[in-house]
Write an enzyme that holds these catalytic residues in place. Structure first.
Site, mmCIF file in Angstrom:
data_model
loop_
_atom_site.group_PDB
_atom_site.id
_atom_site.type_symbol
_atom_site.label_atom_id
_atom_site.label_comp_id
_atom_site.label_asym_id
_atom_site.label_seq_id
_atom_site.Cartn_x
_atom_site.Cartn_y
_atom_site.Cartn_z
ATOM 1 N N CYS A 127 0.829 -1.221 0.000
ATOM 2 C CA CYS A 127 0.000 0.000 0.000
ATOM 3 C C CYS A 127 0.857 1.262 0.000
ATOM 4 O O CYS A 127 0.327 2.369 -0.115
ATOM 5 C CB CYS A 127 -0.923 0.011 1.208
ATOM 6 N N HIS A 139 -9.230 3.892 -0.951
ATOM 7 C CA HIS A 139 -7.854 3.395 -0.841
ATOM 8 C C HIS A 139 -7.529 2.438 -2.001
ATOM 9 O O HIS A 139 -7.464 1.226 -1.808
ATOM 10 C CB HIS A 139 -7.705 2.710 0.524
#
Ligand code: COA
Length: 385
Positions: free
Chosen positions: A83, A332
């Site tokens: 991420c 996200h």
């Protein structure tokens, strides 16, 4: 090293974008950033992407996206750090411009996560945990962060209500962000009564699964000045790694990679955390924002929860955190998140954040992007010129 500036920004709307393809999302963000900076040509580009293979069955992404953006044969490289892939792509582009090797470099990020079902998305994300010691035993990221939350609650007395305040604050900010996936306001009761995903984390404590892309253009500061563009200086970037597995850490409530990356960035800039006006941080779960703020030194261990509850991190608080809405409300798309944080900071430093989201004081800010449960972290400091 040469001084570097961000001269252009672009991003797509974040959300469940069934009608858009992976490559189209990237091209929209990249063209937006090129138009914003007025450049027609790039010297090279770096693209943060966590798992094109598992989410859309596509690897060899650098060349594919260079082709669809119409910039072949420039060098184009996919950068992966789970991420934190976007942050790592930004760092790589910054190094290339600072070194003098290239002048105009695009740092982008893209992920299309909703073309697969929830089970596969959860599996794909969990490959960023330690496969042998966590993933194979069924651990998922909601599960790992739930363990971290329990440890924090046990050690410091952090409560579900404190975590819910993080979600409420970030959705309040995200409700003003036209690119946000969930621009909806929440209440503390609403968060506490939402479906339990992994005790103590409710669905409204979690960031969602998202499609989206973001891009920025970097150039030498002197060139940016000669182009007459608004000056946003990159003061520094710090990166650090840590064990993937939570159980290998001395203290699981302390995100050591965040602390080290922050120290590296602050030392390089010759500053302290108190010199920052606001932050964009990696709130993949509400407990993550609390642990990150403590690791960055914004708060002492155990103090970020009470401070969030007291409104200190709100837009009008002492130290605004995630004016974009954060991962929680904005969404996200893992590879794009680190770049979207830079996009928000540039908007705030330029004074162009939409819909009343603009902060009163926005001269210097810090972005913190995290891989997995803290196995990697990238921290960037930007300043208005
Ligand atoms: N925040 C707010 N609303 C959310 C949401 C979120 N995180 N996730 C889903 N929703 C909404 C959906 O829009 C849907 O609303 P609707 O019924 O009105 O359409 C509803 O909640 C159910 O959504 P669904 O997609 O069925 O949820 P899910 O159970 O499949 O997924 C999570 C929910 C929390 C498990 C999933 O979003 C998730 O895994 N998040 C974490 C992602 C992650 O780990 N990222 C990496 C971090 S390191």
């Amino acid at each position: 090293m040469r001084d570097v500036a961000v001269i252009g920004i672009g991003m797509t709307k974040f959300g469940e974008l069934w009608e858009r393809s992976y490559r189209d999302l990237f091209v929209e963000a990249a063209k937006g950033a090129m138009k914003d900076s007025g450049v027609d040509n790039l010297d090279s580009m770096y693209i943060g992407c966590m798992s094109g293979g598992l989410f859309v069955g596509q690897e060899h992404i650098g060349s594919l996206l260079a082709d669809y953006l119409g910039v072949t044969p420039i060098p184009a490289i996919r950068v992966e750090s789970a991420c934190a892939s976007g942050g790592a792509a930004f760092r790589t582009a910054w190094i290339e411009v600072a070194s003098g090797l290239s002048d105009i470099v695009l740092a982008g990020g893209v992920e299309k996560m909703t073309d697969v079902d929830g089970g596969l998305a959860t599996y794909a994300l969990a490959t960023a945990a330690d496969a042998e010691y966590e993933g194979f035993h069924g651990a998922t990221f909601p599960g790992l962060y739930a363990m971290l939350a329990h440890a924090h609650m046990h050690k410091y007395g952090t409560t579900s209500e404190m975590m819910a305040h993080v979600a409420v604050k970030n959705h309040d900010n995200g409700s003003l962000n036209p690119n946000a996936q969930f621009p909806i306001k929440l209440t503390v009761e609403g968060v506490l009564n939402s479906t339990m995903v992994a005790d103590p984390l409710h669905i409204l404590d979690c960031s969602p699964v998202t499609d989206g892309a973001a891009a920025v253009i970097l150039a030498p500061l002197e060139l940016a000045k000669s182009m007459g563009l608004p000056i946003i200086k990159v003061l520094s970037v710090g990166m650090a790694t840590d064990t993937l597995a939570l159980h290998s850490r001395k203290e699981i409530t302390h995100l050591a990679s965040v602390a080290t990356a922050t120290k590296r960035a602050l030392d390089l800039a010759g500053m302290t955390i108190g010199d920052m006006d606001f932050a964009e941080v990696h709130d993949c779960f509400t407990i993550a924002e609390i642990c990150v703020l403590e690791a960055m030194g914004v708060y002492e261990p155990g103090q970020a929860g009470p401070a969030s509850m007291a409104g200190e991190t709100a837009r009008d608080g002492k130290f605004p955190v995630n004016p974009s809405g954060g991962l929680k409300s904005k969404g996200h798309p893992v590879g794009a998140t680190g770049i979207a944080q830079i996009v928000e900071i540039v908007k705030q430093l330029r004074g162009t954040a939409e819909n009343g989201r603009q902060l009163a004081k926005a001269n210097r800010a810090i972005a913190q992007n995290m891989g997995g449960s803290g196995g990697s972290s990238v921290v960037t400091i930007l300043e208005k010129g």
